[in-house]
Write an enzyme that holds these catalytic residues in place. Structure first.
Site, PDB file in Angstrom:
ATOM      1  N   SER A 176       0.646  -1.088  -0.007  1.00  0.00           N
ATOM      2  CA  SER A 176      -0.048  -0.121  -0.005  1.00  0.00           C
ATOM      3  C   SER A 176       0.789   1.284  -0.113  1.00  0.00           C
ATOM      4  O   SER A 176       2.092   1.282   0.568  1.00  0.00           O
ATOM      5  CB  SER A 176      -0.810   0.116   1.290  1.00  0.00           C
ATOM      6  OG  SER A 176      -1.414   1.403   1.318  1.00  0.00           O
ATOM      7  N   TYR A 202      -1.697  -1.358   9.997  1.00  0.00           N
ATOM      8  CA  TYR A 202      -1.850  -1.638   8.514  1.00  0.00           C
ATOM      9  C   TYR A 202      -0.587  -1.056   8.004  1.00  0.00           C
ATOM     10  O   TYR A 202      -0.032  -1.972   7.125  1.00  0.00           O
ATOM     11  CB  TYR A 202      -3.110  -0.871   7.999  1.00  0.00           C
ATOM     12  CG  TYR A 202      -3.310  -1.298   6.506  1.00  0.00           C
ATOM     13  CD1 TYR A 202      -4.030  -2.304   6.220  1.00  0.00           C
ATOM     14  CD2 TYR A 202      -2.986  -0.544   5.640  1.00  0.00           C
ATOM     15  CE1 TYR A 202      -4.401  -2.825   5.055  1.00  0.00           C
ATOM     16  CE2 TYR A 202      -3.244  -0.680   4.267  1.00  0.00           C
ATOM     17  CZ  TYR A 202      -3.875  -1.891   3.820  1.00  0.00           C
ATOM     18  OH  TYR A 202      -4.125  -2.243   2.609  1.00  0.00           O
ATOM     19  N   LYS A 206       2.540  -2.986   5.865  1.00  0.00           N
ATOM     20  CA  LYS A 206       2.658  -2.713   4.523  1.00  0.00           C
ATOM     21  C   LYS A 206       4.129  -2.461   4.284  1.00  0.00           C
ATOM     22  O   LYS A 206       4.606  -2.843   3.365  1.00  0.00           O
ATOM     23  CB  LYS A 206       1.838  -1.737   4.100  1.00  0.00           C
ATOM     24  CG  LYS A 206       0.307  -2.597   3.945  1.00  0.00           C
ATOM     25  CD  LYS A 206       0.108  -3.454   3.109  1.00  0.00           C
ATOM     26  CE  LYS A 206      -1.340  -4.124   3.065  1.00  0.00           C
ATOM     27  NZ  LYS A 206      -1.346  -5.194   2.093  1.00  0.00           N
ATOM     28  N   THR A 237     -12.396   0.168  -3.502  1.00  0.00           N
ATOM     29  CA  THR A 237     -12.910  -1.132  -3.220  1.00  0.00           C
ATOM     30  C   THR A 237     -13.233  -1.151  -1.751  1.00  0.00           C
ATOM     31  O   THR A 237     -13.254  -0.432  -1.014  1.00  0.00           O
ATOM     32  CB  THR A 237     -11.624  -2.172  -3.090  1.00  0.00           C
ATOM     33  OG1 THR A 237     -10.420  -1.352  -2.137  1.00  0.00           O
ATOM     34  CG2 THR A 237     -10.690  -1.883  -4.267  1.00  0.00           C
TER      35      THR A 237
END
Length: 316
Positions: A176, A202, A206, A237
């Site tokens: 990401s 997160y 990543k 998404t």
């Protein structure tokens, strides 16, 4: 002309908003590498994790359209079946298998890898796309913090458990752009200290993925396996709209669709152009792993992460 397009591409990348949004591929399409040859993946098998929707399903559709037999991996059998129906509606010729596996569960990962070793003579590519962004700290069945288990430990274990099958093949890690916001942690990979933030967890993991992908490339180079990481930009998404609703609302008009976010994944799996190994990609071009030459991790920090991951997984 190349100097002009290189400069424009660099400006798009450093602007973030233009480069990560749907503006980026709309402009870069004029100079980026050619699309993979039609049917180039016929007779080849590709495993895509996190394939129940979003980027994973878009990746599966792109690969199926090039002739690949795609194994869709997800945690929920019903969601996988619904994903297959959507995939076949888009690509009627798609050949798929549905594989239920929770990538955060190391026992499940080892069992799944053993099954693949029994069933397949070879594997052309493994795409690591499974992802989570929990609102509070949660743990895996083995007690590991969930983002670390899902984004780092599970993919590492699966990659090396499938090592022989992947000889001469490819591994692609879907990271990401958010990883640019976080340095590699010096320790506490399980996020036990401080106030837990799912968004920070997160981004940290990543970043870990990108560092590990470079090490995987070195470890697997001798058997001819190419390893790359990439970031998809800002894509519309469920991972974005459900986990970051505020961002999705503001950025909605410029978000890429899932197909646009998955483009570089499909290209890396299918291209016949030389790509080397151990690189970080966005919009079909290798990028720097740091936005600016600051907070670059030391070799000692990279080695500490490697030791932690190999000790937790027992691999390689």
């Amino acid at each position: 002309m190349a100097a002009v397009t290189d400069g424009l591409d660099w400006l798009l990348d450093k602007s973030v908003v233009l480069g990560y949004s749907k503006v980026g591929p709309a402009l870069r399409r004029a100079w980026w590498p050619a699309d993979p040859r039609p049917g180039v993946l016929a007779g080849r098998t590709v495993v895509v994790t996190g394939a129940s929707g979003g980027l994973g399903l878009a990746t599966a559709a792109g690969l199926s359209g090039l002739g690949a037999h795609v194994r869709l991996v997800g945690r929920d059998a019903d969601r996988l079946e619904a994903a297959r129906r959507r995939l076949v509606a888009e690509v009627p010729s798609a050949e798929t298998d549905l594989d239920v596996c929770d990538l955060s569960d190391l026992d499940a990962v080892e069992a799944y890898a053993a099954r693949l070793r029994d069933e397949l003579p070879a594997l052309h590519a493994l795409v690591h796309n499974a992802g989570v962004l929990p609102p509070e700290r949660r743990v895996s069945p083995q007690g590991h913090e969930l983002t670390y288990a899902t984004h780092v430990l599970g993919p590492h274990a699966l990659t090396f458990a499938l090592g022989d099958l992947l000889a001469g093949g490819r591994v692609v890690v879907v990271s990401s752009g958010g990883m640019y916001a976080q340095p590699l942690p010096e320790d506490d990979y399980e996020y036990t200290r401080g106030t837990y933030s799912g968004t920070t967890a997160y981004a940290r993991t990543k970043r870990m993925q990108v560092v590990l992908a470079e090490r995987w490339a070195r470890e697997l180079d001798g058997q001819g396996t190419a390893v790359h990481s990439m970031h998809p930009g800002w894509a519309d998404t469920p991972g974005v709209t459900d986990s970051l609703p505020g961002f999705a609302k503001v950025a909605g008009p410029i978000l890429r669709d899932a197909r646009g976010g998955a483009d570089t994944v499909v290209w890396l799996v299918a291209t016949e152009e030389p790509t080397g190994t151990g690189r970080f990609w966005h919009d079909r071009r290798a990028r720097s792993t740091h936005y600016a030459p600051v907070r670059v991790e030391s070799e000692a920090a990279r080695e500490r992460l490697w030791r932690a991951v190999t000790e937790a997984t027992g691999r390689p």
